[in-house]
Design an enzyme around this catalytic site. Structure first.
Site, PDB file in Angstrom:
ATOM      1  CD  GLU A  89      -2.580  -1.110   2.672  1.00 13.49           C
ATOM      2  OE1 GLU A  89      -2.869  -0.060   3.290  1.00 13.49           O
ATOM      3  OE2 GLU A  89      -2.796  -2.244   3.121  1.00 13.49           O
ATOM      4  CB  CYS A 109       5.864  -5.760   9.414  1.00 15.82           C
ATOM      5  SG  CYS A 109       7.042  -4.942  10.524  1.00 15.82           S
ATOM      6  CB  CYS A 113       3.928  -3.045  16.713  1.00 17.33           C
ATOM      7  SG  CYS A 113       5.638  -2.491  16.558  1.00 17.33           S
ATOM      8  N   GLY A 156       5.771  -2.399   6.846  1.00 18.42           N
ATOM      9  CA  GLY A 156       7.144  -2.862   6.963  1.00 18.42           C
ATOM     10  C   GLY A 156       8.023  -1.972   7.825  1.00 18.42           C
ATOM     11  CB  CYS A 338       0.027   1.530   5.747  1.00 21.41           C
ATOM     12  SG  CYS A 338       0.183   2.474   4.243  1.00 21.41           S
TER      13      CYS A 338
HETATM   14  N1  SAH Z   1       7.975   0.107  11.010  1.00 22.91           N
HETATM   15  C1  SAH Z   1       8.049   1.522  11.016  1.00 22.91           C
HETATM   16  C2  SAH Z   1       7.189   2.208   9.974  1.00 22.91           C
HETATM   17  C3  SAH Z   1       5.801   1.692   9.729  1.00 22.91           C
HETATM   18  S1  SAH Z   1       4.543   2.016  10.888  1.00 22.91           S
HETATM   19  C4  SAH Z   1       7.747   2.061  12.392  1.00 22.91           C
HETATM   20  O1  SAH Z   1       7.422   1.282  13.276  1.00 22.91           O
HETATM   21  O2  SAH Z   1       7.883   3.255  12.602  1.00 22.91           O
HETATM   22  C5  SAH Z   1       4.221   3.724  10.787  1.00 22.91           C
HETATM   23  C6  SAH Z   1       3.665   4.304  12.082  1.00 22.91           C
HETATM   24  O3  SAH Z   1       2.300   3.902  12.297  1.00 22.91           O
HETATM   25  C7  SAH Z   1       4.429   3.836  13.310  1.00 22.91           C
HETATM   26  O4  SAH Z   1       4.614   4.909  14.191  1.00 22.91           O
HETATM   27  C8  SAH Z   1       3.478   2.805  13.886  1.00 22.91           C
HETATM   28  O5  SAH Z   1       3.764   2.553  15.218  1.00 22.91           O
HETATM   29  C9  SAH Z   1       2.141   3.450  13.622  1.00 22.91           C
HETATM   30  N2  SAH Z   1       0.988   2.548  13.688  1.00 22.91           N
HETATM   31  C10 SAH Z   1       0.908   1.249  13.357  1.00 22.91           C
HETATM   32  N3  SAH Z   1      -0.327   0.768  13.570  1.00 22.91           N
HETATM   33  C11 SAH Z   1      -1.057   1.789  14.045  1.00 22.91           C
HETATM   34  C12 SAH Z   1      -2.420   1.919  14.461  1.00 22.91           C
HETATM   35  N4  SAH Z   1      -3.262   0.877  14.436  1.00 22.91           N
HETATM   36  N5  SAH Z   1      -2.818   3.123  14.897  1.00 22.91           N
HETATM   37  C13 SAH Z   1      -1.981   4.183  14.925  1.00 22.91           C
HETATM   38  N6  SAH Z   1      -0.699   4.133  14.536  1.00 22.91           N
HETATM   39  C14 SAH Z   1      -0.230   2.942  14.118  1.00 22.91           C
END
Ligand code: SAH
Length: 355
Positions: A89, A109, A113, A156, A338
């Site tokens: 995406e 990924c 998280c 990712g 994303c």
């Molecule tokens: N892997 C990298 C980049 C991708 S995630 C990173 O962790 O930074 C991009 C951002 O979106 C990160 O800050 C991540 O923690 C956040 N994110 C992921 N899922 C989310 C969600 N459900 N709600 C809000 N932020 C989210």
């Protein structure tokens, strides 16, 4: 077969020479390729030259499999299909000061998280430089206007795909290519500390964005498994090193999850941690925290913090000298964060193959 968009300018020259063509052909094809034009459609190349090129390499861009346009703010979300059928995406956002694209760095990924949709099926593979560039070229062709900025915040973990991402960054800033200024590129990481030290040595003027989401190891361990390898203190030491070495400010992302990390005590702990680790006698690192209300993911049980909690959290940080902004949500009507569109598509495919 190698994609021509994977070559650096010098590698492209080497390739051209290796197929028995004159070196200047590289100059003829590099710029058009990076603007989305295949060497195949260039009129200044003979069909013989084209045959030789395509006997040894290919030129292909991600294909638009789905496209959603926000009626609220014009944000465009793409589900791109790659040559091997995998999907990623990208999101194009229009701001007053220009157009920015959020790109993916891996298919899936492996960081795990707890609140994130991209990690649910694990990592499938890394994206190649041509696929990182390809998202920008394909989106730019589709909207018909120049993209001025990039955020690597899609699916990712960019630093888990280090070599391809660095090659991509050098390509995307190339004068003959897309020529996007490094100050308009930011890379977001969940905190791969060893790679942050490496990145500091690359001499790239990009902005680093750290997905912090908690100030204490206790809470961060619960929501971000990477924290078990490198704790909050080690991560902030790496951030300080990055700033001291590059002079580039770092922004911190903090996703607010109701009842998990949004209390007054957590806001105070965050301010204390950032101030004590990053603001030492000989460093005046500007600190900026982006507060993001968590986007609830169907498969997960996390809820957004309330408006009042978010305001209180920001106020507490400000009162301790930490700039905090609540991220404006773009594309709220098209599920623009994303990972979710790819999940939906994968589920559809599963349903079809089980039917
Ligand atoms: N892997 C990298 C980049 C991708 S995630 C990173 O962790 O930074 C991009 C951002 O979106 C990160 O800050 C991540 O923690 C956040 N994110 C992921 N899922 C989310 C969600 N459900 N709600 C809000 N932020 C989210």
């Amino acid at each position: 077969m190698q994609n021509l968009l994977n070559f650096t300018y010098e590698e492209l020259e080497g390739f051209i020479i290796s197929i028995g063509e004159a070196k200047f052909r590289a100059k003829q094809i590099f710029a058009p390729m990076h603007k989305g034009i295949s060497p195949d459609s260039l009129t200044n190349l003979s069909s013989k030259t084209k045959e030789k090129i395509f006997a040894n390499a290919k030129y292909s861009l991600p294909k638009i499999r789905r496209k959603l346009v926000s009626a609220l703010d014009g944000t465009v979300k793409y589900l791109f299909e790659l040559d091997d059928g995998n999907c990623v995406e990208s999101v194009v956002m229009k701001y007053e000061h220009g157009t920015t694209i959020c790109i993916s760095s891996q298919i899936g990924c492996r960081m795990g998280c707890a609140f994130c949709a991209s990690t649910i099926g694990g990592k499938v593979r890394d994206l190649e430089p041509c696929e990182l560039l390809g998202q920008i070229i394909a989106a730019q062709n589709d909207i018909g206007e120049r993209i001025d900025g990039i955020v690597m915040m899609g699916i990712g973990e960019p630093l888990d795909n280090y070599d391809n991402v660095i090659k991509f960054l050098r390509l995307v800033g190339h004068k003959e290519g897309l020529n996007i200024g490094y100050r308009h590129i930011s890379l977001s990481t969940c905190g791969l500390v060893d790679k942050i030290y490496r990145l500091a040595e690359e001499d790239l003027q990009i902005t680093l964005s750290i997905s912090l989401h908690a100030a204490s190891d206790e809470i961060r361990n619960k929501i971000m498994p990477v924290n078990k390898k490198w704790g909050v203190d080690e991560l902030l030491d790496a951030c300080k090193h990055y700033f001291d070495k590059t002079g580039r400010r770092i922004s911190f992302e903090y996703t607010l999850i109701a009842g998990e990390n949004d209390s007054e005590a957590e806001a105070l702990a965050l301010a204390k941690k950032l101030n004590s680790k990053l603001r030492t006698k000989n460093s005046t690192m500007p600190i900026h925290v982006n507060l993001i209300p968590v986007n609830p993911v169907k498969e997960r049980d996390f809820k957004k913090s309330g408006k009042d909690e978010i305001k209180r959290f920001a106020k507490t940080l400000e009162s301790k000298g930490i700039r905090a902004t609540v991220r404006r949500t773009l594309g709220a009507d098209i599920n623009a964060s994303c990972g979710q569109l790819r999940r939906d598509e994968m589920k559809k495919e599963e349903a079809n193959s089980n039917a």
